[in-house]
Motif scaffolding. Structure first.
Motif, short mmCIF file in Angstrom:
data_model
loop_
_atom_site.label_atom_id
_atom_site.label_comp_id
_atom_site.label_asym_id
_atom_site.label_seq_id
_atom_site.Cartn_x
_atom_site.Cartn_y
_atom_site.Cartn_z
N VAL A 120 -36.31 -31.57 51.80
CA VAL A 120 -36.78 -30.42 52.56
C VAL A 120 -38.30 -30.45 52.56
O VAL A 120 -38.93 -30.45 51.50
N ASP A 121 -38.87 -30.54 53.74
CA ASP A 121 -40.32 -30.63 53.89
C ASP A 121 -40.90 -31.73 53.01
O ASP A 121 -41.95 -31.56 52.36
N GLY A 122 -40.20 -32.85 52.95
CA GLY A 122 -40.66 -34.01 52.21
C GLY A 122 -40.35 -34.01 50.73
O GLY A 122 -40.63 -34.99 50.04
N GLU A 123 -39.76 -32.93 50.21
CA GLU A 123 -39.43 -32.83 48.78
C GLU A 123 -37.93 -33.01 48.58
O GLU A 123 -37.12 -32.34 49.24
N SER A 124 -37.55 -33.88 47.65
CA SER A 124 -36.13 -34.06 47.36
C SER A 124 -35.56 -32.79 46.72
O SER A 124 -36.14 -32.23 45.79
N VAL A 125 -34.41 -32.35 47.23
CA VAL A 125 -33.72 -31.20 46.63
C VAL A 125 -32.40 -31.63 45.99
O VAL A 125 -31.66 -30.79 45.48
N GLY A 126 -32.12 -32.93 46.00
CA GLY A 126 -30.95 -33.43 45.31
C GLY A 126 -30.02 -34.23 46.19
O GLY A 126 -30.21 -34.35 47.40
N ASP A 127 -29.01 -34.80 45.53
CA ASP A 127 -27.98 -35.58 46.21
C ASP A 127 -26.69 -34.77 46.28
O ASP A 127 -26.37 -34.01 45.35
N ALA A 128 -25.95 -34.95 47.36
CA ALA A 128 -24.70 -34.23 47.55
C ALA A 128 -23.55 -35.22 47.71
O ALA A 128 -23.65 -36.15 48.52
N LEU A 129 -22.49 -35.02 46.94
CA LEU A 129 -21.27 -35.81 47.17
C LEU A 129 -20.49 -35.23 48.34
O LEU A 129 -20.06 -35.97 49.23
N ASN A 130 -20.32 -33.91 48.37
CA ASN A 130 -19.58 -33.26 49.45
C ASN A 130 -20.47 -32.77 50.57
O ASN A 130 -20.35 -33.21 51.70
N GLU A 131 -21.37 -31.81 50.24
CA GLU A 131 -22.16 -31.23 51.32
C GLU A 131 -23.33 -30.40 50.79
O GLU A 131 -23.38 -30.03 49.62
N ALA A 132 -24.24 -30.13 51.71
CA ALA A 132 -25.28 -29.12 51.52
C ALA A 132 -25.06 -28.08 52.60
O ALA A 132 -24.77 -28.41 53.76
N TYR A 133 -25.19 -26.80 52.21
CA TYR A 133 -25.01 -25.70 53.16
C TYR A 133 -26.30 -24.90 53.22
O TYR A 133 -26.84 -24.48 52.20
N ILE A 134 -26.79 -24.68 54.45
CA ILE A 134 -28.04 -23.95 54.64
C ILE A 134 -27.75 -22.68 55.43
O ILE A 134 -27.04 -22.71 56.44
N ALA A 135 -28.26 -21.55 54.94
CA ALA A 135 -28.04 -20.26 55.59
C ALA A 135 -29.24 -19.37 55.33
O ALA A 135 -30.15 -19.71 54.57
N SER A 136 -29.25 -18.18 55.94
CA SER A 136 -30.30 -17.20 55.70
C SER A 136 -30.12 -16.57 54.33
O SER A 136 -29.01 -16.49 53.80
N GLN A 137 -31.23 -16.11 53.75
CA GLN A 137 -31.13 -15.35 52.50
C GLN A 137 -30.50 -13.98 52.73
O GLN A 137 -29.98 -13.37 51.79
N ILE A 138 -30.52 -13.51 53.96
CA ILE A 138 -29.94 -12.21 54.30
C ILE A 138 -28.63 -12.45 55.02
O ILE A 138 -28.59 -13.08 56.08
N LEU A 139 -27.53 -11.95 54.43
CA LEU A 139 -26.22 -12.14 55.05
C LEU A 139 -26.18 -11.57 56.46
O LEU A 139 -26.70 -10.48 56.72
N GLY A 140 -25.57 -12.32 57.36
CA GLY A 140 -25.41 -11.85 58.73
C GLY A 140 -26.55 -12.20 59.66
O GLY A 140 -26.46 -11.93 60.87
N LYS A 141 -27.64 -12.76 59.13
CA LYS A 141 -28.76 -13.15 59.97
C LYS A 141 -28.61 -14.62 60.38
O LYS A 141 -28.34 -15.49 59.56
N THR A 142 -28.76 -14.87 61.65
CA THR A 142 -28.59 -16.22 62.16
C THR A 142 -29.84 -17.06 61.98
O THR A 142 -30.95 -16.55 61.80
#
Length: 269
Positions: A120-142
């Motif tokens: 993310v923005d050039g910084e490693s945030v880790g490896d995923a075997l299954n998946e990475a999920y990205i969403a808003s910090q506020i539920l219901g916001k697209t």
């Protein structure tokens, strides 16, 4: 020096802990070293580097936590299903004794599965075997998403979130959100939007190309990797890059009917 076995159990099923203690006794009676870990403790700690084979007694979450905690990247995993789905596991709980005997005489094959490297923005945030999920910090916001393959925009639109899945993860959260099942042998990433508003559909992209996703939000972002590792980003935009990780995961296979075939049969049953 003899092999050291790791045994990881889920606390959600008391039978898994009993089985872990029984497996440890069997191994020690054979003159082998064994160490027991609870899956929840592996969120904050690692398995010993001396462990060369891990027996997991739980479901997919137990396996994912084990993968994230491997001290020895060459350690192989035998998954025994004491959980609910157990799509990544190789055998059911009732077959544990037979599977253990086969492991002890090395009557198995090893199958390696690729992981995804997420930055993310050039910084490693880790490896995923299954998946990475990205969403808003506020539920219901697209969020807004722009998907690039090399330097070309191939899709853009809005959705509640985006699942970035590996082929082995294609039968997990991505599938539940409407994504396709993808053969494990393909070197690809699956991008599956969650509740898309416009412009986005599930897609499978080759990792032989550079894959970037530009995400936008007015409320920051939350990212969850493999269902338990969370990162928060207090920004209005993120550039997410996905590529094949240098790491892979070794799974023990005990014959035909395991791996992808087992996951598909269980998922479509």
């Amino acid at each position: 020096m003899s092999e050291v076995y790791g045994i990881v159990y889920t606390e959600r099923n008391p039978a898994a802990k009993e089985a872990a203690e029984r497996v440890k006794r069997i191994l020690e009676n054979r003159g082998l070293a064994a160490e027991i870990y609870s899956a929840s403790n592996l969120i904050y700690s690692s398995l010993s580097e001396s462990i060369s084979l891990v027996i997991t007694l739980g479901g997919d979450g137990t396996i994912l936590k084990t993968v994230g905690a491997l001290g020895n990247p060459e350690a192989a995993i035998l998954g025994v299903n004491f959980g609910r789905g157990g799509y990544l596991t190789e055998v059911e709980a009732e077959d544990l004794d037979k599977a253990l005997e086969r492991v002890l005489v090395k009557d198995y094959t090893v199958e390696r599965k690729m992981m995804l490297s997420i930055t993310v923005d050039g910084e490693s945030v880790g490896d995923a075997l299954n998946e990475a999920y990205i969403a808003s910090q506020i539920l219901g916001k697209t969020l807004s998403f722009v998907v690039r393959r090399d330097d070309e925009v191939i899709a853009e639109g809005s959705a509640d979130g985006l699942i970035i899945a590996s082929p082995i993860g294609s039968t997990a959260y991505s599938f539940s959100a409407g994504g396709p099942i993808v053969d494990d042998d393909l070197e690809a990433v699956i991008l599956t939007p969650v509740c898309p508003i416009s412009g986005l559909k599930p897609m499978v992209l080759s990792l032989n190309h550079r894959i970037d996703v530009l995400a936008g939000s007015d409320y920051g972002f939350s990212m969850v990797i493999d269902g338990y590792r969370m990162r928060k980003f207090y920004k209005r935009s993120l550039m997410i890059n996905v590529r094949r990780s240098s790491r892979s995961v070794a799974f023990l296979r005990l014959g035909p009917g395991g791996g992808l075939a087992r996951r598909i049969r269980k998922k479509l049953a």
